[in-house]
Scaffold this motif. Sequence first.
Motif, PDB file in Angstrom:
ATOM      1  N   GLN A  94      43.067  41.509  49.005  1.00 41.75           N
ATOM      2  CA  GLN A  94      42.476  40.579  48.045  1.00 41.75           C
ATOM      3  C   GLN A  94      42.563  39.127  48.525  1.00 41.75           C
ATOM      4  O   GLN A  94      41.847  38.258  48.051  1.00 41.75           O
ATOM      5  N   VAL A  95      43.504  38.896  49.447  1.00 41.09           N
ATOM      6  CA  VAL A  95      43.639  37.547  49.996  1.00 41.09           C
ATOM      7  C   VAL A  95      42.579  37.361  51.070  1.00 41.09           C
ATOM      8  O   VAL A  95      42.799  37.611  52.247  1.00 41.09           O
ATOM      9  N   ASN A  96      41.393  36.968  50.640  1.00 39.24           N
ATOM     10  CA  ASN A  96      40.300  36.749  51.579  1.00 39.24           C
ATOM     11  C   ASN A  96      39.606  35.423  51.279  1.00 39.24           C
ATOM     12  O   ASN A  96      39.865  34.792  50.250  1.00 39.24           O
ATOM     13  N   GLY A  97      38.744  35.034  52.203  1.00 43.01           N
ATOM     14  CA  GLY A  97      38.108  33.717  52.103  1.00 43.01           C
ATOM     15  C   GLY A  97      37.350  33.516  50.813  1.00 43.01           C
ATOM     16  O   GLY A  97      37.427  32.450  50.189  1.00 43.01           O
ATOM     17  N   GLU A  98      36.654  34.563  50.394  1.00 41.93           N
ATOM     18  CA  GLU A  98      35.810  34.426  49.205  1.00 41.93           C
ATOM     19  C   GLU A  98      36.646  34.149  47.953  1.00 41.93           C
ATOM     20  O   GLU A  98      36.393  33.201  47.210  1.00 41.93           O
ATOM     21  N   ASN A  99      37.675  34.986  47.743  1.00 42.98           N
ATOM     22  CA  ASN A  99      38.556  34.783  46.588  1.00 42.98           C
ATOM     23  C   ASN A  99      39.277  33.439  46.658  1.00 42.98           C
ATOM     24  O   ASN A  99      39.469  32.762  45.642  1.00 42.98           O
ATOM     25  N   ALA A 100      39.683  33.081  47.869  1.00 39.06           N
ATOM     26  CA  ALA A 100      40.440  31.837  48.047  1.00 39.06           C
ATOM     27  C   ALA A 100      39.596  30.629  47.654  1.00 39.06           C
ATOM     28  O   ALA A 100      40.052  29.729  46.954  1.00 39.06           O
ATOM     29  N   LYS A 101      38.324  30.652  48.104  1.00 38.40           N
ATOM     30  CA  LYS A 101      37.427  29.532  47.774  1.00 38.40           C
ATOM     31  C   LYS A 101      37.177  29.460  46.278  1.00 38.40           C
ATOM     32  O   LYS A 101      37.137  28.393  45.677  1.00 38.40           O
ATOM     33  N   ARG A 102      37.011  30.637  45.697  1.00 41.64           N
ATOM     34  CA  ARG A 102      36.718  30.706  44.274  1.00 41.64           C
ATOM     35  C   ARG A 102      37.885  30.149  43.451  1.00 41.64           C
ATOM     36  O   ARG A 102      37.687  29.383  42.507  1.00 41.64           O
ATOM     37  N   LEU A 103      39.097  30.541  43.840  1.00 40.68           N
ATOM     38  CA  LEU A 103      40.279  30.053  43.113  1.00 40.68           C
ATOM     39  C   LEU A 103      40.438  28.552  43.297  1.00 40.68           C
ATOM     40  O   LEU A 103      40.809  27.837  42.372  1.00 40.68           O
ATOM     41  N   TRP A 104      40.144  28.088  44.513  1.00 34.57           N
ATOM     42  CA  TRP A 104      40.278  26.661  44.797  1.00 34.57           C
ATOM     43  C   TRP A 104      39.332  25.855  43.904  1.00 34.57           C
ATOM     44  O   TRP A 104      39.741  24.846  43.304  1.00 34.57           O
TER      45      TRP A 104
ATOM     46  N   LEU B 210      46.417  33.025  47.828  1.00 36.00           N
ATOM     47  CA  LEU B 210      45.032  32.550  47.947  1.00 36.00           C
ATOM     48  C   LEU B 210      45.015  31.042  48.181  1.00 36.00           C
ATOM     49  O   LEU B 210      44.228  30.517  48.962  1.00 36.00           O
ATOM     50  N   PHE B 211      45.918  30.358  47.470  1.00 36.20           N
ATOM     51  CA  PHE B 211      46.030  28.908  47.643  1.00 36.20           C
ATOM     52  C   PHE B 211      46.416  28.588  49.089  1.00 36.20           C
ATOM     53  O   PHE B 211      45.803  27.726  49.725  1.00 36.20           O
ATOM     54  N   ALA B 212      47.420  29.290  49.608  1.00 39.95           N
ATOM     55  CA  ALA B 212      47.880  29.037  50.979  1.00 39.95           C
ATOM     56  C   ALA B 212      46.742  29.249  51.979  1.00 39.95           C
ATOM     57  O   ALA B 212      46.530  28.448  52.884  1.00 39.95           O
ATOM     58  N   GLN B 213      46.008  30.329  51.778  1.00 47.17           N
ATOM     59  CA  GLN B 213      44.898  30.659  52.679  1.00 47.17           C
ATOM     60  C   GLN B 213      43.849  29.550  52.720  1.00 47.17           C
ATOM     61  O   GLN B 213      43.459  29.069  53.775  1.00 47.17           O
TER      62      GLN B 213
ATOM     63  N   SER C  32      55.086  41.455  44.826  1.00 45.14           N
ATOM     64  CA  SER C  32      54.428  41.960  43.631  1.00 45.14           C
ATOM     65  C   SER C  32      52.957  41.548  43.569  1.00 45.14           C
ATOM     66  O   SER C  32      52.220  41.977  42.687  1.00 45.14           O
ATOM     67  N   HIS C  33      52.516  40.719  44.535  1.00 47.80           N
ATOM     68  CA  HIS C  33      51.080  40.370  44.540  1.00 47.80           C
ATOM     69  C   HIS C  33      50.239  41.550  45.023  1.00 47.80           C
ATOM     70  O   HIS C  33      49.027  41.574  44.834  1.00 47.80           O
ATOM     71  N   LEU C  34      50.895  42.533  45.657  1.00 50.57           N
ATOM     72  CA  LEU C  34      50.159  43.686  46.184  1.00 50.57           C
ATOM     73  C   LEU C  34      49.626  44.557  45.046  1.00 50.57           C
ATOM     74  O   LEU C  34      50.239  44.642  43.980  1.00 50.57           O
ATOM     75  N   GLY C  35      48.503  45.172  45.290  1.00 54.34           N
ATOM     76  CA  GLY C  35      47.967  46.109  44.310  1.00 54.34           C
ATOM     77  C   GLY C  35      47.477  45.457  43.045  1.00 54.34           C
ATOM     78  O   GLY C  35      47.452  46.058  41.979  1.00 54.34           O
ATOM     79  N   THR C  36      47.120  44.181  43.114  1.00 56.71           N
ATOM     80  CA  THR C  36      46.560  43.544  41.920  1.00 56.71           C
ATOM     81  C   THR C  36      45.348  42.704  42.322  1.00 56.71           C
ATOM     82  O   THR C  36      45.138  42.437  43.495  1.00 56.71           O
ATOM     83  N   LYS C  37      44.569  42.340  41.341  1.00 52.50           N
ATOM     84  CA  LYS C  37      43.389  41.513  41.593  1.00 52.50           C
ATOM     85  C   LYS C  37      43.397  40.349  40.618  1.00 52.50           C
ATOM     86  O   LYS C  37      43.988  40.461  39.545  1.00 52.50           O
ATOM     87  N   VAL C  38      42.724  39.275  40.984  1.00 52.18           N
ATOM     88  CA  VAL C  38      42.561  38.193  40.024  1.00 52.18           C
ATOM     89  C   VAL C  38      41.531  38.646  38.984  1.00 52.18           C
ATOM     90  O   VAL C  38      40.488  39.169  39.342  1.00 52.18           O
ATOM     91  N   ARG C  39      41.872  38.482  37.700  1.00 48.27           N
ATOM     92  CA  ARG C  39      40.919  38.848  36.649  1.00 48.27           C
ATOM     93  C   ARG C  39      39.981  37.667  36.423  1.00 48.27           C
ATOM     94  O   ARG C  39      40.204  36.828  35.549  1.00 48.27           O
ATOM     95  N   TRP C  40      38.930  37.615  37.248  1.00 48.55           N
ATOM     96  CA  TRP C  40      38.084  36.418  37.267  1.00 48.55           C
ATOM     97  C   TRP C  40      37.418  36.129  35.917  1.00 48.55           C
ATOM     98  O   TRP C  40      37.228  34.978  35.555  1.00 48.55           O
TER      99      TRP C  40
ATOM    100  N   LEU D   4      38.038  26.724  41.051  1.00 48.06           N
ATOM    101  CA  LEU D   4      38.504  26.822  39.663  1.00 48.06           C
ATOM    102  C   LEU D   4      39.697  25.892  39.427  1.00 48.06           C
ATOM    103  O   LEU D   4      39.761  25.167  38.429  1.00 48.06           O
ATOM    104  N   SER D   5      40.642  25.891  40.370  1.00 49.08           N
ATOM    105  CA  SER D   5      41.840  25.061  40.224  1.00 49.08           C
ATOM    106  C   SER D   5      41.471  23.583  40.210  1.00 49.08           C
ATOM    107  O   SER D   5      42.033  22.800  39.449  1.00 49.08           O
ATOM    108  N   ASP D   6      40.540  23.215  41.087  1.00 49.72           N
ATOM    109  CA  ASP D   6      40.057  21.834  41.112  1.00 49.72           C
ATOM    110  C   ASP D   6      39.520  21.426  39.744  1.00 49.72           C
ATOM    111  O   ASP D   6      39.802  20.351  39.238  1.00 49.72           O
ATOM    112  N   ARG D   7      38.734  22.326  39.167  1.00 49.50           N
ATOM    113  CA  ARG D   7      38.134  22.037  37.856  1.00 49.50           C
ATOM    114  C   ARG D   7      39.220  21.913  36.789  1.00 49.50           C
ATOM    115  O   ARG D   7      39.209  20.990  35.979  1.00 49.50           O
ATOM    116  N   LEU D   8      40.180  22.838  36.810  1.00 48.08           N
ATOM    117  CA  LEU D   8      41.214  22.853  35.767  1.00 48.08           C
ATOM    118  C   LEU D   8      42.214  21.710  35.920  1.00 48.08           C
ATOM    119  O   LEU D   8      42.899  21.347  34.973  1.00 48.08           O
ATOM    120  N   CYS D   9      42.308  21.156  37.126  1.00 52.62           N
ATOM    121  CA  CYS D   9      43.232  20.035  37.329  1.00 52.62           C
ATOM    122  C   CYS D   9      42.497  18.698  37.303  1.00 52.62           C
ATOM    123  O   CYS D   9      43.128  17.646  37.354  1.00 52.62           O
TER     124      CYS D   9
END
Lengths: 279, 267
Positions: free
Chosen positions: A258-268, A175-178, A143-151, A270-275
């Motif tokens: 959508q699972v690419n380096g740019e999105n992955a870094k961005r999520l990482w 994205l986390f795994a990547q 179900s991750h297909l066909g969707t984007k992170v709503r940044w 953000l997650s660092d900040r939120l944790c």
Amino acid sequence: MKTIVITGATSGIGYAVCRAFAQMRWAVLGVGRSEATCGAAERKLREEFPGADIRFFPCELSKQTEIIRLGETLTKTLRDDFGGRLDALVNNAGCVRNYYTTTEDGYETVFAVNHLAAFLLTEQLLPALVEAGGRVLVTSSQSHLGTKVRWGDVMLTRRYRPLFAYKQSKLCNLLFAQEFNRRFAQSGVRCYGIDPGLVNTGIGEKNTSGVVKLFWRFHKRRGVSADTSAKTYAHVITSDDADSLYYGQRGPQRFSRQVNGENAKRLWALSDRLCGTSF
Amino acid sequence: MFVLITGASGGLGRAFALECARRGCGLYVTDIDAQGLERAAVGIRRQYGVPVETYACDITDDSAVDGLIQNAQDKGIAIGMLFNVAGLDFEGAFQKRSFNDLASILRVNIEATLRITHKALKLRDEKRDFYIVFVSSLASLYPIPLKATYAASKRFLLDFSIALGEELKPQGVHVLALCPGGLSTREDCLQAIAAQGFWGNATTNAIETVVCRTVSKSLRGKTLYIPGLVNNLLRFGARLVPPSIIARMLHKRWLQAQQQWLSIGNQ
């Protein structure tokens, strides 16, 4: 003795993965939501596999303070009884919500439980994983297909749709795994996203109601049993040459662009900040 | 501008805190649960980077609220908006609750709310408009057997807020009463909504939409906000039917809902 930590282990896919590894005589450290469900799962597994090392740890994964406490407890257990080595971590716990809800940290619940909890727990257990050259698995989904992170609004405070929240969180898992692999593959730890397929579990019926519940009650009947799905997890953890990012029942699978380096870094970041971590 | 929010560690209070932070306001938040307040504050700072000042206190305690006000004055926090969210309810019939429980509903929902409002008005910047939001309830629109004390306390807030708004209008103070139906705030609220079945879902409002519109409406100087079409229809209907008949209908409904809820709780 090899060790595995599994979240969401008291029912569904998580429980089936526990069974698979108890059978292989790994030490199984399960994480569940309450004392009661943990106790019941522990008893059932010990009955089925007498002599196996099975332990359960209750933790409310929507609360970051509890995840940190869990990380400390698990690290201590691994150090005391298993030489500080963790061979596999399965971030499997997940949830669905009918409505927009927030955790005590003020984060949207589905994002917090399905993604941030996995991020924070993996950060907590990284030293033990490095020690054993272990593997991290995250339960993602097709179900991750066909969707984007709503940044602009990751917590979905505008027009909350339950299915979108779920899909976005499953994309975040990949994205986390990547990004995890980019950072830690050279230290011998690898991370994989798993597509369990449509599995007949209760995820869509817990804390939901009305249409979502009804839909899931019928939809899940078409699914495979959790034990079939657990084989994918066992294969990825025990195989020698698992070098793809995303595995399903029939081996490596294609994943969203959508699972690419740019999105992955961005999520990482953000997650660092939120944790509040520097993972 | 700083926003003062009571009951900010959970549910609707935390949702208002998040919404105001999203709009870039500084937050001055209070709650009786110090730990929960601190955790929410940390999460909000991490998400939005706005200043969040916390002061945990029991707002039914007069001297504690003086401390809350004093702390704001010491730190130079100028309040531009006040959200009276802290509230209390106990499930169960009148005689099944201790009198102390019932009295504490009045103490928190009414007395403490008025106390904070009275004292917080002193913190206002006289040159700027001031905004107050009272969280009343859909329950304020009818007499509700089995929730009699709660519903009446929310009725008090509704009438009080409309009157106070009129009284303070010349001084640039805008008062809004919010009357939401069910909100998806906590696990037990989600269960309660499910227990009410169809009417539970029909009267439930999306909390993220309610908080956003409440803030917008308050800033536009509106005096009453009842979220949701169904709730507005119910309100309209309630005007056509005598209160005694409404009470009889609601009594039946709450008896069913409470039985349902108890059976879920025992599972």
